[in-house]
Design an enzyme around this catalytic site. Structure first.
Site, PDB file in Angstrom:
ATOM      1  N   TYR A  57      95.385  61.722  53.755  1.00  0.00           N
ATOM      2  CA  TYR A  57      96.255  62.952  54.377  1.00  0.00           C
ATOM      3  C   TYR A  57      96.865  64.003  53.291  1.00  0.00           C
ATOM      4  O   TYR A  57      97.197  65.234  53.720  1.00  0.00           O
ATOM      5  CB  TYR A  57      97.575  62.532  55.146  1.00  0.00           C
ATOM      6  N   HIS A 118      92.626  52.029  55.549  1.00  0.00           N
ATOM      7  CA  HIS A 118      92.410  53.008  56.429  1.00  0.00           C
ATOM      8  C   HIS A 118      91.194  52.869  57.194  1.00  0.00           C
ATOM      9  O   HIS A 118      91.311  53.092  58.493  1.00  0.00           O
ATOM     10  CB  HIS A 118      92.317  54.479  55.665  1.00  0.00           C
ATOM     11  N   SER A 241     104.385  65.608  66.793  1.00  0.00           N
ATOM     12  CA  SER A 241     104.473  66.942  67.278  1.00  0.00           C
ATOM     13  C   SER A 241     105.182  67.675  66.358  1.00  0.00           C
ATOM     14  O   SER A 241     106.089  67.266  65.581  1.00  0.00           O
ATOM     15  CB  SER A 241     105.239  66.793  68.414  1.00  0.00           C
TER      16      SER A 241
END
Length: 269
Positions: A57, A118, A241
């Site tokens: 990421y 991962h 979110s």
């Protein structure tokens, strides 16, 4: 908040926050890192303490910075990160160590609560070799627990058969239309806690309508119904979110329960 007890005895919040677009330009997965901690600070203020990131990421440092900025002791947080299943990080012991220490440096922490492989790759023996390096870090107390992500039964079974330390978590895709029931059941049967990534993604309008009707009985949204369904069956959820109101809704799951019929309807979506 409710907690799940891992096979290590460690407890982690059953609801966490995904972060794969946090701290990035245009909130895009491949966006340039801009260091913005706004969404993380909002989540922390609401009570989130479980955050999921990864080397892939590129934003571990943003997560670490947000925790520092919060003024809350590091021990109050449960941080998950992940080492990629690519040659750069798996080819030998030094490559694995490089990944672990890169995560520690980026997160600005002396330990990581949960560290995952991962994704799997074809060479199962090499996966075990990587795992053994991670086990050594558990022995040192640097990694408090270790687990896997996106492992199917064949890969997880092989690791279970050869590991000294059993995987604590298997983080997998799970949402309406792709619940991944078989690997969730297999994981639970082997005391490996399943964790759903993307739990609110790819939900069809038809599914939303069914879930909304169920939620109306409880004053809950279709998204809350999905998350409640997952945690009732022992699955950790890490919704994400950028909106503070939706972050709050994703935590408000502990004042209702689904009936057996409702769960059967949801499972069939």
């Amino acid at each position: 908040m409710e907690f799940v007890t891992l096979n290590t005895g460690i407890q982690l919040p059953i609801i966490g926050s995904g972060t794969n677009t946090f701290g990035k330009v245009d909130r895009a997965y491949m966006g340039e890192i801009n260091g913005d901690t706004t969404e993380l600070q909002d989540a922390i203020a609401l009570g989130y303490r479980h955050f999921d990131t990864a080397i892939a990421y590129r934003n571990e440092a943003v997560v670490g910075q947000a925790i520092k900025e919060s003024g809350i002791d590091r021990s109050a947080f449960f941080i998950t990160s992940k080492i990629p299943g690519t040659k750069e990080y798996t080819q030998d012991t030094e490559a694995v160590k490089k990944g672990v220490h890169a995560s520690l440096k980026a997160l600005d922490t002396t330990y990581i609560d949960l560290y995952l492989i991962h994704h799997p790759w074809e060479d199962l023996e090499e996966i075990v070799a990587v795992w053994r390096v991670l086990e050594d870090y558990v022995d040192q107390g640097i990694l408090k627990a270790i687990g896997v992500s996106n492992f199917e039964e064949t890969e997880l079974r092989y690791l279970l058969d050869h590991a000294r330390i059993k995987p604590a978590v298997n983080q997998i895709e799970s949402h309406p239309g792709k619940w991944n029931d078989e690997i969730i059941t297999y994981s639970l049967e082997n005391e490996v806690i399943p964790e759903a990534w993307g739990p609110l993604t790819k939900v069809s309008e038809e599914a939303q309508a069914v879930l909304t009707e169920i939620g109306n009985a409880y004053g809950k949204t279709w998204a809350q119904v999905i998350l409640r369904y997952q945690i009732e069956r022992g699955v950790i959820v890490i919704p994400k979110s950028h909106n503070k109101e939706r972050q709050a809704l994703n935590l408000a799951l502990f004042d209702f329960s689904l009936t057996a019929q409702e769960k059967a309807t949801i499972q069939a979506l």
